[in-house]
Every structure is written in C-alpha cells, then in structure tokens.
Design an enzyme around this catalytic site. Structure first.
Site, PDB file in Angstrom:
ATOM      1  N   ASP A  16       0.819  -1.219   0.000  1.00  0.00           N
ATOM      2  CA  ASP A  16       0.000   0.000   0.000  1.00  0.00           C
ATOM      3  C   ASP A  16       0.851   1.266   0.000  1.00  0.00           C
ATOM      4  OD1 ASP A  16      -1.732  -2.122   0.663  1.00  0.00           O
ATOM      5  OD2 ASP A  16      -3.143  -0.732   1.604  1.00  0.00           O
ATOM      6  N   ARG A  96      -0.604   4.734  16.983  1.00  0.00           N
ATOM      7  CA  ARG A  96      -0.839   5.821  16.011  1.00  0.00           C
ATOM      8  C   ARG A  96      -0.386   7.197  16.501  1.00  0.00           C
ATOM      9  NH1 ARG A  96      -0.249   2.060  12.931  1.00  0.00           N
ATOM     10  NH2 ARG A  96      -1.974   0.616  12.713  1.00  0.00           N
TER      11      ARG A  96
HETATM   12  N1  ARG Z   1      -9.290  -2.706  14.534  1.00  0.00           N
HETATM   13  C1  ARG Z   1      -8.087  -2.388  15.198  1.00  0.00           C
HETATM   14  C2  ARG Z   1      -8.123  -0.973  15.729  1.00  0.00           C
HETATM   15  O1  ARG Z   1      -8.914  -0.203  15.261  1.00  0.00           O
HETATM   16  C3  ARG Z   1      -6.850  -2.654  14.364  1.00  0.00           C
HETATM   17  C4  ARG Z   1      -6.645  -1.784  13.135  1.00  0.00           C
HETATM   18  C5  ARG Z   1      -5.402  -2.050  12.326  1.00  0.00           C
HETATM   19  N2  ARG Z   1      -5.242  -3.436  12.002  1.00  0.00           N
HETATM   20  C6  ARG Z   1      -5.129  -3.967  10.778  1.00  0.00           C
HETATM   21  N3  ARG Z   1      -5.044  -5.261  10.704  1.00  0.00           N
HETATM   22  N4  ARG Z   1      -5.108  -3.247   9.707  1.00  0.00           N
HETATM   23  O2  ARG Z   1      -7.381  -0.599  16.601  1.00  0.00           O
END
Ligand code: ARG
Length: 403
Positions: A16, A96
C-alpha cells in the site's frame, strides 16, 4: 490552493505505501520524505530503505521507536488497565499517536507542510493519525490517498501495482496477505475470510502465539516486579520497557496467552472482526491488576475502574493528545504512587494467573482479615451497627411493599 512542496509519508515499504509513494510523486510532483518507524513489528526494515531508494527518495528516515513506544505510550495505558469494549488491549490504537508525533517532528525539521498516511477510508487509523496531527500542529496538511485517488478496491490496487512494476507480496501460502498491523504490543489481523464472523478463523492467522492446546503441559512460574505502576523486572532481572515486553511476548507466545477473536465497534461506525495476539500485554494486565489489588485503596481502585472504559475509548477514538485524555492520565498516574512490589504468575495453556503477590507498601493486613484471633482492635459490634444502618432503608422499603 497553495502548491505542496514537500510531503512526509508514513512508509512501511509494504504494497500500500509503496503505491502511495509512487502516487504522491506523480500527483504532487514534489519531494517525498519517507518515515518508517521500528515499533518492534518484527520485520526487517532495511528492505524498506532499499525500496524507497529505488523509488528515488533522497531523505529516508528509519527510526527505532521501541523504547519510546513502550515507556511513553504502552505503560501509561497499562496503568489504567485499559481495555476497549472489555477485551481489546488497544495495540494498534496506541501506536498511532506516536507515529503521528514523529511525522510532525520530521515535517517541521525538513520544512514540509504536508504529511501522508496509508490508512484506508473505512478504518479507525485515519482518524487517529489525523486527530493527533491536528492536536500537535494544526498548520500541517494531511494527505490520505485512500480517500483521494480513484482506486476503490484491493483488486484495483493490484492492477496499479502491476502497471507501475511495484512488486506484490504474497503470504507463505502464495495468497494475498491479510491486513496485518504489528508492533511490540500486538499483532492485529483483519480482512479476507475473517470478514465473515460466521467463519472460524483458520489457525494460520496466528503469528506470535501457539494454540493453547499445543502449549507446554508443564506450567511456567514467573515473577514481575513493579515500581509506581510500571513493570521493571522479570524474575528479578531489571529490564528496559521494550526489553521487558519483548521477553514477556516470548513467554506468553509459547504458552498461547493473549489470543482474542473479536467483533468490535469501529469509531467510524461499522462493526469489524479481527484477531488480536497480545501475549506480553495480557500477562502485564493480569500482573498489574494483581499488584494493584494489594496496594490500592478500595475507593481509588473502584474510581479507576469507573473511568477506565472512558479512557480506553478515548485512545480507541484517536484522542491521545486531547486534553481530556491528559486529565484522566494525571489521575491514573497519581493513583500509581504506591503501586510497587512483586507479582508471581503461572503461565499455562493460554492463561496467566496470579498465584502470589508482595509489596513493601501493601495495604493488605492479615491481622485484620484473619479468621483466627487477632491482636488488632476490631470490634465485632461495629459490624452490627454498620449493617443495621445500611439495612434501615431496606427495612422501610420492604415494609412499604408489604413483604
Ligand atoms: N481494529 C483495530 C483498531 O482499530 C486494528 C486496526 C489495524 N489493524 C489492521 N489489521 N489493519 O485498533
């Protein structure tokens, strides 16, 4: 619209973000600086450098953030015993704001006025990146290619990659990989067959834990030392935060601890199903609750438990740098002043259980609680009055109801 002259891209080197790099260069015709964070995802990062170089990137940043991640983000969150919707240890959510903080730092350093990320338009991560950037530097523009380009599916993404000679990775079985996010706290796996919660997750989605059924038949006993709410040692050996979490991930993984198969409510509105593996974090949560059980006052502990879901939701929703999270953090941190001591746990076939705990600051009084005779002045008649007064309103209520 002012022309963008330089962009800092959050870049993993995966499919990506490789496509995003190409797309940014083509769309904006400007310099792109790549930033790759080592969060302990357990992946070689040098290939990311090689790929960025091949795409003509001059300024390539690869930064080891493992210690900062664990000491300034994971541990503060653990002090709260934070769980989203009662189960999720927030492994992606907590990473994040750290990445956003460094994106902003690099943007300022190199004089870039925009940052770009590869989070899709349906997930929580776009919200977390962007709210964090808003809170840290409102002058920075955010580019989210997944919301801007006309690639609408994984299929179209693969076509774009082919057209631009970008190599497409496949998993060990030659299939398109799951959507995976990994760091020192967890591995999260989403997509493909997991999108149907009626389907049982196949065993090969799990990456850092064994199936508890196949875990060792002999339990393993470990001791974790805490100081002011943070873990500082394993089996008497002092460790840095990242080293400690790495050690516990190994132990937990071997005993099948910390697997979670969950349908959660995304902030953005939909439900999603994911598989999480948080071996070390699960051990730490149990151990932390253990040390708190002997060192925290009852009302303090209950107040923490009341605010915990709110605090966890703030982190899930991307509000790490918001004032209300900082206010709650101050409360949580203060509660940890006396949370020091040692907790011994048994790791066995998917579970981590506290089997003993000690603290020089313990509030536990065997003398007070004992069933045997005790020296401490405790008048049993006080309990009689205590119950009589607490029962007063219940007696009135029952009498009125004609019971
Ligand atoms: N659903 C989880 C969250 O919102 C993980 C998101 C990222 N994970 C992924 N496999 N793309 O914290």
């Amino acid at each position: 619209m002012a022309k963008i002259e330089k962009i800092v891209l959050s870049y993993s080197g995966g499919l990506d973000t490789s496509i995003i790099l190409k797309w940014l260069q083509e769309t904006y015709g400007c310099e792109v600086v790549t930033f790759t964070a080592d969060l302990g995802q357990g992946e070689e990062l040098e290939p990311a450098r090689a790929k960025a170089e091949m795409s003509g990137v001059k300024d390539i940043r690869i930064v080891d953030l493992r210690e900062e991640f664990v000491s300034d983000f994971v541990f503060p969150m653990l002090r709260a015993n934070a769980l989203y919707e009662g189960q999720y240890l927030l492994g992606s959510s907590i990473a994040r704001p750290l990445i956003a903080k460094h994106l902003v730092g690099i943007a300022r350093e190199v004089g870039a006025h925009a940052i770009a990320h590869g989070a899709t338009g349906k997930g929580n991560d776009q919200v977390r990146f962007e709210l964090a950037v808003n809170a840290l530097d409102p002058s920075i523009k955010i580019i989210a290619p997944w919301r801007q380009w006309n690639i609408r599916s994984r299929m179209q993404l693969l076509e774009y990659a082919e057209k631009h000679h970008i190599p497409v990775p496949s998993d060990k079985r030659g299939e398109a990989p799951f959507s995976i996010d990994a760091n020192l706290l967890h591995t999260s796996t989403e997509g493909k067959i997991l999108e149907n919660p009626a389907e049982v997750a196949p065993d090969h989605v799990y990456q850092r834990t064994v199936d508890p059924v196949d875990a060792p038949d002999t339990p393993e006993i470990i001791t974790i030392g805490f100081e002011r709410g943070d873990p500082v040692s394993v089996n008497g050996k002092s460790m840095t935060p990242a080293a400690l979490l790495t050690e516990l991930n190994g132990l937990g993984g071997r005993h099948g601890i910390g697997r979670l198969d969950l349908v959660e409510n995304r902030f953005i509105g939909m439900k999603s199903r994911g598989i999480y593996e948080t071996p070390g974090g699960t051990i730490l949560l149990t151990a932390h609750r253990g040390i708190e059980s002997i060192t925290l006052d009852r009302a303090a502990a209950h107040l923490k438990d009341e605010i915990m879901p709110r605090y966890a939701e703030l982190i899930y929703n991307g509000l790490w740098f918001a004032p209300e999270r900082e206010m709650l953090q101050a409360l949580i941190d203060q509660s940890q002043t006396f949370v020091s001591g040692e907790v011994t746990l048994r790791l066995y076939k998917g579970s981590a259980s506290v089997i003993s705990s000690t603290s020089p600051l313990s509030l536990y009084s065997a003398d007070l609680v004992t069933f045997e005779e005790s020296a401490i002045a405790y008048d049993h008649h006080d309990a009689e009055g205590f119950i009589r007064l607490n029962g007063l309103r219940l007696r009135s209520w029952a009498a009125r109801n004609g019971r």
